[in-house]
Design a protein around this motif. Sequence first.
Motif, short mmCIF file in Angstrom:
data_model
loop_
_atom_site.label_atom_id
_atom_site.label_comp_id
_atom_site.label_asym_id
_atom_site.label_seq_id
_atom_site.Cartn_x
_atom_site.Cartn_y
_atom_site.Cartn_z
N UNK A 1 -3.60 16.09 112.04
CA UNK A 1 -3.64 14.66 112.38
C UNK A 1 -3.18 13.82 111.19
N UNK A 2 -3.64 14.20 109.99
CA UNK A 2 -3.25 13.42 108.80
C UNK A 2 -1.75 13.49 108.57
N UNK A 3 -1.18 14.67 108.78
CA UNK A 3 0.27 14.82 108.56
C UNK A 3 1.04 13.96 109.57
N UNK A 4 0.63 14.02 110.83
CA UNK A 4 1.34 13.23 111.86
C UNK A 4 1.19 11.73 111.55
N UNK A 5 -0.02 11.34 111.15
CA UNK A 5 -0.25 9.92 110.82
C UNK A 5 0.66 9.49 109.68
N UNK A 6 0.79 10.35 108.67
CA UNK A 6 1.57 9.95 107.50
C UNK A 6 3.06 9.88 107.80
N UNK A 7 3.49 10.53 108.88
CA UNK A 7 4.90 10.42 109.29
C UNK A 7 5.13 9.16 110.13
N UNK A 8 4.05 8.46 110.45
CA UNK A 8 4.18 7.22 111.22
C UNK A 8 4.27 7.45 112.72
N UNK A 9 4.00 8.68 113.16
CA UNK A 9 4.10 8.98 114.59
C UNK A 9 2.74 8.80 115.28
N UNK A 10 2.76 8.94 116.61
CA UNK A 10 1.53 8.78 117.39
C UNK A 10 0.96 10.13 117.81
N UNK A 11 -0.11 10.07 118.59
CA UNK A 11 -0.83 11.29 118.96
C UNK A 11 -1.22 11.24 120.43
N UNK A 12 -1.03 12.38 121.11
CA UNK A 12 -1.53 12.52 122.47
C UNK A 12 -2.77 13.39 122.38
N UNK A 13 -3.90 12.86 122.87
CA UNK A 13 -5.13 13.66 122.90
C UNK A 13 -5.55 13.84 124.35
N UNK A 14 -6.27 14.91 124.61
CA UNK A 14 -6.56 15.23 126.00
C UNK A 14 -8.06 15.49 126.23
N UNK A 15 -8.85 15.22 125.22
CA UNK A 15 -10.29 15.41 125.37
C UNK A 15 -10.98 14.62 124.28
#
Length: 432
Positions: free
Chosen positions: A75-89
């Motif tokens: 999650x930290x890596x994705x956040x630092x790239x400026x991208x978003x996140x799909x969560x399912x639970x």
Amino acid sequence: MFVSENLSVNSVGHLTIGGVDTVELAKEYGTPLYVMDEQVVRKTLKRFHDSMNKYYDGKGEVHYASKAFSCMEMCRIVASEGDGLDVVSIGELYTAVKAGFPMDRVGFHGNNKTDEELEYAVKVGVGHIIVDNISELHRLEKIAEKSNSQTKIMFRIKPGIDAHTHDFVKTGQIDSKFGFALETGEAYEAVKEAVNCKNVKLVGLHCHIGSQIFDIAPFEEAAKVMLGFIAEIKNKLGYTIEGLNLGGGFGIKYVDENDPKPFELYLEKVSEIVKSECKALGIELPKMFIEPGRSIAGPAGITLYTVGARKEIPNIRTYVSVDGGMADNPRYILYGSEYDAVVANKAGEERTEKVTIAGRCCESGDLIGENMPLQHADSGDIIAVCATGAYNYSMSSNYNRLQKPAIVFVNNGKSRIAVKRETLDDIIRNDI
Ligand code: LLP
């Protein structure tokens, strides 16, 4: 030579990942071990968002589908790239919250979300909730009203597209448990209701047609169907749908025969279709979302195992047993998935055998694969199974009360632990 570009062989003939010797990793952290290459994750995310910028004029967001592989470090890596996140639970959402992920870039999925999950998502202020069915809409409207908020939502739509992939990972066709059907009018009726809701705001439509898809055409077809529906909503209800989420599903190379198209090509083609359809239909260009999971995490990962028993059954097959299996990688037993494997400490040698790599669970189907070309593997050797970054750790279990492996990230020649190996006490932690 290897299915993933980040794998190589060093001067002592050992397999390396991201410049790190895998035999040394096995020694330092033990096996089974999940290894993730941070640079591959970052580079792949960049390829997606750079192409979104290039072909869709920056009018889009990449939301990494964390069901493929979720832990706080990811999650930290994705956040630092400026991208978003799909969560399912709530569990994936909680992981993101604890990792400090910016909530406005999170989309919350699920075909059967509980009230607890919806309340938590509203409380932490997720960017949008992808509503799957009418009862969820009603429950969410009440929850949002109670918390005095207006929650942004998208609707999950079944566009009626049959993607050519494994039956278990197809989702876009009418006979699917996911989303609202277009053909029956179910989706239209739901939209009519949502546009009159006070505490939820319909900001987008979502579809996801399946996973491990190699063709671009089904994605183009899905985009067309979705835009047709956006135009229908505009024409009949005078309501503008601002966002179009086309889901994930891009195939990766597990074995040599797999030939995935570059993601750049996918984004080029789909952007073209979306732009030309919008023009033809006379609607505004929506903000585009995509949700790649496997394509980001899969090629970044490998799993390291230690070989135990070797059984040669004359004229039948040779079993090479490893200290993991279906508990850390259930994809063979679920889907008959194929993988490429290498004896990490003999990676420079020819693969002279075809073997069955077996796991250690009490289950005959507990295999990593059959007929796998491999260097001669003996007890004590280290086997690396390639492209295991997606849907391995995230689908792992404690079957047979096995401890889940540790996860190590490598980056530019260095390694660090991201998830600790489970201990025996972890196994009985919740036992009374
Ligand atoms: N968005 C939605 C709504 C999804 O349901 C999925 C995956 C994705 C995005 C990401 O799809 P991807 O880019 O990873 O293909 N366990 C199976 C795969 C299940 C996929 C579930 N949904 C496997 O191991 O092959």
